[in-house]
Design a protein around this motif. Structure first.
Motif, PDB file in Angstrom:
ATOM      1  N   LEU A 155       1.304 -10.743 -18.283  1.00 14.25           N
ATOM      2  CA  LEU A 155       1.250 -10.812 -16.839  1.00 14.25           C
ATOM      3  C   LEU A 155       2.409 -10.035 -16.222  1.00 14.25           C
ATOM      4  N   PHE A 156       3.622 -10.216 -16.792  1.00 12.66           N
ATOM      5  CA  PHE A 156       4.790  -9.502 -16.304  1.00 12.66           C
ATOM      6  C   PHE A 156       4.594  -7.994 -16.445  1.00 12.66           C
ATOM      7  N   TYR A 157       4.054  -7.580 -17.580  1.00 16.57           N
ATOM      8  CA  TYR A 157       3.828  -6.153 -17.827  1.00 16.57           C
ATOM      9  C   TYR A 157       2.818  -5.585 -16.824  1.00 16.57           C
ATOM     10  N   PHE A 158       1.778  -6.376 -16.540  1.00 17.52           N
ATOM     11  CA  PHE A 158       0.750  -5.921 -15.599  1.00 17.52           C
ATOM     12  C   PHE A 158       1.326  -5.746 -14.199  1.00 17.52           C
ATOM     13  N   LEU A 159       2.140  -6.739 -13.767  1.00 23.62           N
ATOM     14  CA  LEU A 159       2.735  -6.660 -12.441  1.00 23.62           C
ATOM     15  C   LEU A 159       3.709  -5.502 -12.346  1.00 23.62           C
ATOM     16  N   PHE A 160       4.522  -5.331 -13.385  1.00 22.41           N
ATOM     17  CA  PHE A 160       5.487  -4.235 -13.402  1.00 22.41           C
ATOM     18  C   PHE A 160       4.770  -2.895 -13.367  1.00 22.41           C
ATOM     19  N   SER A 161       3.691  -2.764 -14.139  1.00 27.05           N
ATOM     20  CA  SER A 161       2.943  -1.506 -14.189  1.00 27.05           C
ATOM     21  C   SER A 161       2.318  -1.194 -12.843  1.00 27.05           C
ATOM     22  N   THR A 162       1.799  -2.234 -12.171  1.00 26.77           N
ATOM     23  CA  THR A 162       1.176  -2.037 -10.871  1.00 26.77           C
ATOM     24  C   THR A 162       2.182  -1.532  -9.852  1.00 26.77           C
ATOM     25  N   LEU A 163       3.394  -2.125  -9.869  1.00 27.62           N
ATOM     26  CA  LEU A 163       4.433  -1.692  -8.953  1.00 27.62           C
ATOM     27  C   LEU A 163       4.886  -0.279  -9.255  1.00 27.62           C
ATOM     28  N   ALA A 164       5.019   0.033 -10.530  1.00 26.16           N
ATOM     29  CA  ALA A 164       5.489   1.353 -10.929  1.00 26.16           C
ATOM     30  C   ALA A 164       4.509   2.441 -10.526  1.00 26.16           C
ATOM     31  N   LEU A 165       3.206   2.089 -10.491  1.00 26.54           N
ATOM     32  CA  LEU A 165       2.188   3.081 -10.182  1.00 26.54           C
ATOM     33  C   LEU A 165       1.894   3.186  -8.683  1.00 26.54           C
ATOM     34  N   ALA A 166       2.511   2.280  -7.893  1.00 27.05           N
ATOM     35  CA  ALA A 166       2.261   2.295  -6.458  1.00 27.05           C
ATOM     36  C   ALA A 166       2.684   3.631  -5.867  1.00 27.05           C
ATOM     37  N   SER A 167       1.821   4.205  -5.071  1.00 31.42           N
ATOM     38  CA  SER A 167       2.151   5.475  -4.432  1.00 31.42           C
ATOM     39  C   SER A 167       1.320   5.618  -3.166  1.00 31.42           C
ATOM     40  N   VAL A 168       1.801   6.445  -2.288  1.00 35.93           N
ATOM     41  CA  VAL A 168       1.120   6.680  -1.014  1.00 35.93           C
ATOM     42  C   VAL A 168       0.176   7.861  -1.161  1.00 35.93           C
ATOM     43  N   ASP A 169      -1.069   7.635  -0.799  1.00 37.20           N
ATOM     44  CA  ASP A 169      -2.045   8.725  -0.778  1.00 37.20           C
ATOM     45  C   ASP A 169      -2.126   9.286   0.635  1.00 37.20           C
ATOM     46  N   ILE A 170      -2.436  10.571   0.731  1.00 35.67           N
ATOM     47  CA  ILE A 170      -2.553  11.216   2.037  1.00 35.67           C
ATOM     48  C   ILE A 170      -3.938  11.824   2.181  1.00 35.67           C
ATOM     49  N   LYS A 171      -4.639  11.402   3.218  1.00 33.76           N
ATOM     50  CA  LYS A 171      -5.928  11.993   3.556  1.00 33.76           C
ATOM     51  C   LYS A 171      -5.754  12.928   4.750  1.00 33.76           C
ATOM     52  N   THR A 172      -6.549  13.961   4.808  1.00 28.98           N
ATOM     53  CA  THR A 172      -6.487  14.909   5.917  1.00 28.98           C
ATOM     54  C   THR A 172      -7.560  14.576   6.951  1.00 28.98           C
ATOM     55  N   ILE A 173      -7.133  14.366   8.189  1.00 24.98           N
ATOM     56  CA  ILE A 173      -8.046  14.115   9.299  1.00 24.98           C
ATOM     57  C   ILE A 173      -8.089  15.387  10.160  1.00 24.98           C
ATOM     58  N   SER A 174      -9.282  15.807  10.538  1.00 17.04           N
ATOM     59  CA  SER A 174      -9.430  17.049  11.305  1.00 17.04           C
ATOM     60  C   SER A 174     -10.174  16.806  12.615  1.00 17.04           C
ATOM     61  N   LYS A 175      -9.695  17.475  13.661  1.00 19.23           N
ATOM     62  CA  LYS A 175     -10.361  17.470  14.961  1.00 19.23           C
ATOM     63  C   LYS A 175     -10.291  18.884  15.526  1.00 19.23           C
ATOM     64  N   ASN A 176     -11.396  19.383  16.070  1.00 18.30           N
ATOM     65  CA  ASN A 176     -11.376  20.734  16.617  1.00 18.30           C
ATOM     66  C   ASN A 176     -12.429  20.893  17.710  1.00 18.30           C
ATOM     67  N   GLU A 177     -12.181  21.864  18.569  1.00 18.61           N
ATOM     68  CA  GLU A 177     -13.115  22.187  19.645  1.00 18.61           C
ATOM     69  C   GLU A 177     -12.807  23.607  20.124  1.00 18.61           C
ATOM     70  N   GLU A 178     -13.826  24.332  20.534  1.00 19.56           N
ATOM     71  CA  GLU A 178     -13.621  25.690  21.028  1.00 19.56           C
ATOM     72  C   GLU A 178     -14.520  25.934  22.235  1.00 19.56           C
ATOM     73  N   THR A 179     -13.902  26.425  23.304  1.00 18.09           N
ATOM     74  CA  THR A 179     -14.631  26.824  24.501  1.00 18.09           C
ATOM     75  C   THR A 179     -14.152  28.229  24.887  1.00 18.09           C
ATOM     76  N   GLU A 180     -14.658  28.749  25.981  1.00 12.59           N
ATOM     77  CA  GLU A 180     -14.214  30.063  26.443  1.00 12.59           C
ATOM     78  C   GLU A 180     -12.760  30.043  26.906  1.00 12.59           C
ATOM     79  N   LYS A 181     -12.305  28.903  27.372  1.00 14.35           N
ATOM     80  CA  LYS A 181     -10.960  28.817  27.930  1.00 14.35           C
ATOM     81  C   LYS A 181      -9.915  28.291  26.954  1.00 14.35           C
ATOM     82  N   TYR A 182     -10.315  27.523  25.955  1.00 11.38           N
ATOM     83  CA  TYR A 182      -9.327  26.972  25.020  1.00 11.38           C
ATOM     84  C   TYR A 182      -9.971  26.665  23.672  1.00 11.38           C
TER      85      TYR A 182
END
Length: 220
Positions: free
Chosen positions: A6-33
């Motif tokens: 159990l200790f090994y599992f908890l330690f491994s889970t903490l060690a593997l914790a990392s932040v993932d980054i997803k890309t969010i996109s928004k766009n629009e095009e008109t004659e003026k902008y």
């Protein structure tokens, strides 16, 4: 044996914790902008972090303000432009460091780029402030070291300078409030906004400090 597993599992889970980054996109095009925004969404343990709400509000406010100005564009065949991109920097500090670059053009000779950085604790998901990362005295240390580097550069003949700083005016604007902060590899990076310490042509000057140089100030 079960306790050890159990200790090994908890330690491994903490060690593997990392932040993932997803890309969010928004766009629009008109004659003026036209705008193209790509910005980060931070995920830790499959949960969206609270900083994402802040980022989303900034993006939406920027789009709203830009579109309001864009519809007044008086130029033909020259639309106003806005663009947002970001870059993640791998580093050795246990921090997910991301730099967001936001470019706007609404007429004139050229546009302008603004910078924002996010430094996320890879275990807790907190968006860290300068005071979360560094102890008392660090801000003074960085500003003094940057001032020394600028003064050294200004003593060189103009044609031999790597960056043409503003001169005496620069000494009054090295305040870290005019810069963004992030971690890259084994370095801590301080990058100043356009026009903060140098002309537009010099871009966004940066100063780097090694892990060894800042170790005594680190709280993380």
């Amino acid at each position: 044996m079960k306790k050890n597993l159990l200790f090994y599992f908890l330690f491994s889970t903490l060690a593997l914790a990392s932040v993932d980054i997803k890309t969010i996109s928004k766009n629009e095009e008109t004659e003026k902008y036209k705008y193209e925004f790509s910005y980060p969404k931070f995920i830790l343990n499959e949960k969206s972090l609270s900083v994402n709400n802040e980022i989303e509000k900034i993006v939406n406010d920027n789009i709203k303000g830009f579109k309001k100005e864009g519809v007044t564009n008086p130029y033909k065949n020259r639309p106003y432009e806005a663009k947002m991109i970001f870059k993640e920097f791998k580093n050795n500090f246990g921090i997910t460091s991301t730099l967001v670059m936001n470019y706007f053009y609404t007429g004139g000779a050229h546009g302008i780029t603004g910078l924002t950085s996010y430094n996320i604790n890879s275990e807790t998901g907190k968006n860290l402030t300068f005071n979360d990362i560094f102890s008392r005295g660090a801000k003074k240390y960085f500003e003094q070291e940057i001032t020394k580097k600028i003064e050294s550069e200004l003593r060189k003949p103009l044609e031999k300078r790597e960056i043409n700083y503003f001169g005496e005016k620069t000494m009054r604007t090295v305040d870290l409030d005019n810069a963004v902060l992030f971690f890259r590899g084994n370095e801590f990076v301080i990058r100043y906004q356009q026009y903060a310490i140098a002309p537009y042509s010099e871009g966004t000057p940066e100063f780097t400090f090694t892990k060894e140089q800042i170790e005594k100030y680190l709280k993380i």
